[in-house]
Design a protein around this motif. Structure first.
Motif, PDB file in Angstrom:
ATOM      1  N   LEU A   1       0.967  -1.197  -0.019  1.00 12.45           N
ATOM      2  CA  LEU A   1       0.143   0.049  -0.042  1.00 12.45           C
ATOM      3  C   LEU A   1       0.869   1.055  -0.048  1.00 12.45           C
ATOM      4  O   LEU A   1       1.851   1.340   0.709  1.00 12.45           O
ATOM      5  N   ARG A   2       0.832   2.083  -0.895  1.00 13.29           N
ATOM      6  CA  ARG A   2       1.558   3.262  -0.888  1.00 13.29           C
ATOM      7  C   ARG A   2       0.506   4.580  -0.236  1.00 13.29           C
ATOM      8  O   ARG A   2      -0.583   4.721  -0.668  1.00 13.29           O
ATOM      9  N   GLY A   3       1.131   5.410   0.669  1.00 15.21           N
ATOM     10  CA  GLY A   3       0.053   6.273   1.498  1.00 15.21           C
ATOM     11  C   GLY A   3       0.690   7.639   1.029  1.00 15.21           C
ATOM     12  O   GLY A   3       1.628   7.686   0.397  1.00 15.21           O
ATOM     13  N   PRO A   4       0.162   8.584   1.934  1.00  8.98           N
ATOM     14  CA  PRO A   4       0.690   9.810   1.781  1.00  8.98           C
ATOM     15  C   PRO A   4       2.363   9.877   2.265  1.00  8.98           C
ATOM     16  O   PRO A   4       3.011   9.362   2.763  1.00  8.98           O
ATOM     17  N   GLY A   5       2.863  11.001   1.285  1.00 10.37           N
ATOM     18  CA  GLY A   5       4.161  11.187   1.304  1.00 10.37           C
ATOM     19  C   GLY A   5       5.044   9.802   0.782  1.00 10.37           C
ATOM     20  O   GLY A   5       6.160   9.979   1.274  1.00 10.37           O
ATOM     21  N   GLY A   6       4.586   8.885  -0.066  1.00  8.25           N
ATOM     22  CA  GLY A   6       5.257   7.937  -0.390  1.00  8.25           C
ATOM     23  C   GLY A   6       5.401   6.833   0.576  1.00  8.25           C
ATOM     24  O   GLY A   6       6.150   5.738   0.356  1.00  8.25           O
ATOM     25  N   ALA A   7       4.813   6.787   1.749  1.00  7.97           N
ATOM     26  CA  ALA A   7       5.078   5.756   2.739  1.00  7.97           C
ATOM     27  C   ALA A   7       4.593   4.329   2.556  1.00  7.97           C
ATOM     28  O   ALA A   7       3.545   4.481   1.588  1.00  7.97           O
ATOM     29  N   GLU A   8       5.084   3.361   2.576  1.00  9.27           N
ATOM     30  CA  GLU A   8       4.624   2.090   2.074  1.00  9.27           C
ATOM     31  C   GLU A   8       4.598   0.944   2.831  1.00  9.27           C
ATOM     32  O   GLU A   8       5.694   0.954   3.879  1.00  9.27           O
ATOM     33  N   ALA A   9       3.358   0.455   3.238  1.00 12.83           N
ATOM     34  CA  ALA A   9       3.147  -0.695   3.883  1.00 12.83           C
ATOM     35  C   ALA A   9       3.367  -1.982   3.159  1.00 12.83           C
ATOM     36  O   ALA A   9       2.845  -2.076   1.918  1.00 12.83           O
ATOM     37  N   GLU A  10       4.099  -2.860   3.511  1.00 13.25           N
ATOM     38  CA  GLU A  10       4.171  -4.087   2.611  1.00 13.25           C
ATOM     39  C   GLU A  10       4.368  -5.455   3.278  1.00 13.25           C
ATOM     40  O   GLU A  10       4.500  -5.549   4.314  1.00 13.25           O
ATOM     41  N   MET A  11       3.849  -6.670   2.515  1.00 10.16           N
ATOM     42  CA  MET A  11       3.978  -7.843   3.033  1.00 10.16           C
ATOM     43  C   MET A  11       4.900  -8.576   1.945  1.00 10.16           C
ATOM     44  O   MET A  11       4.549  -8.645   0.638  1.00 10.16           O
ATOM     45  N   THR A  12       5.835  -9.203   2.046  1.00 15.62           N
ATOM     46  CA  THR A  12       6.770  -9.816   1.107  1.00 15.62           C
ATOM     47  C   THR A  12       6.659 -11.534   1.314  1.00 15.62           C
ATOM     48  O   THR A  12       6.187 -11.802   2.370  1.00 15.62           O
ATOM     49  N   PHE A  13       6.704 -12.067   0.127  1.00 10.69           N
ATOM     50  CA  PHE A  13       6.508 -13.410   0.019  1.00 10.69           C
ATOM     51  C   PHE A  13       7.758 -14.178  -0.905  1.00 10.69           C
ATOM     52  O   PHE A  13       8.044 -13.408  -1.705  1.00 10.69           O
ATOM     53  N   SER A  14       7.687 -15.262  -0.716  1.00 12.15           N
ATOM     54  CA  SER A  14       8.507 -16.080  -1.770  1.00 12.15           C
ATOM     55  C   SER A  14       7.658 -17.293  -2.155  1.00 12.15           C
ATOM     56  O   SER A  14       6.661 -17.865  -1.664  1.00 12.15           O
ATOM     57  N   LYS A  15       7.812 -17.662  -3.336  1.00 10.45           N
ATOM     58  CA  LYS A  15       7.046 -18.642  -4.198  1.00 10.45           C
ATOM     59  C   LYS A  15       7.744 -19.848  -3.924  1.00 10.45           C
ATOM     60  O   LYS A  15       9.088 -19.865  -4.422  1.00 10.45           O
ATOM     61  N   ALA A  16       7.180 -21.077  -3.405  1.00  8.53           N
ATOM     62  CA  ALA A  16       7.921 -22.299  -3.436  1.00  8.53           C
ATOM     63  C   ALA A  16       7.054 -23.273  -4.277  1.00  8.53           C
ATOM     64  O   ALA A  16       6.242 -24.129  -3.981  1.00  8.53           O
ATOM     65  N   GLY A  17       7.530 -23.329  -5.437  1.00  6.65           N
ATOM     66  CA  GLY A  17       6.809 -24.164  -6.388  1.00  6.65           C
ATOM     67  C   GLY A  17       5.469 -23.337  -6.955  1.00  6.65           C
ATOM     68  O   GLY A  17       5.329 -22.288  -6.611  1.00  6.65           O
TER      69      GLY A  17
END
Length: 99
Positions: free
Chosen positions: A21-37
């Motif tokens: 999610l990109r918010g005011p002032g360019g702040a970003e909330a993120e959830m990262t993941f890896s694909k295993a197959g």
């Protein structure tokens, strides 16, 4: 009146990806993941900056991953402590939880 809730976006590169999610002032909330197959996603990190605190941004990100995994017939391993805690709070997500 415009909706002030930012839209969740998805970026994928090879075996990695993130919902953010990109918010005011360019702040970003993120959830990262890896694909295993083709049928497994590992949620490895969730980060919510102060600009998003108290707005449920982290939960929205994990929920989006759950919805998309369910639709695609995938399973999730929540290695991230925040995502793992959310899975414990949401037993209705058990169908996508890799046991």
């Amino acid at each position: 009146m415009t909706d002030q809730t930012p839209e969740i976006q998805l970026e994928e590169t090879g075996s990695k990806g993130r919902y953010f999610l990109r918010g005011p002032g360019g702040a970003e909330a993120e959830m990262t993941f890896s694909k295993a197959g083709e049928h497994l996603m590992i949620i490895d990190h969730t980060e919510v900056p102060d600009a998003f605190r108290g707005q449920g941004a982290g939960l929205r990100l994990v929920t989006r991953a759950v919805e998309e995994a369910r639709a695609a017939g995938k399973k999730i391993i929540p290695l991230c402590p925040f995502a793992n805690a959310q899975f414990k709070r949401h037993p209705e997500w058990a169908d996508v939880l890799k046991s």
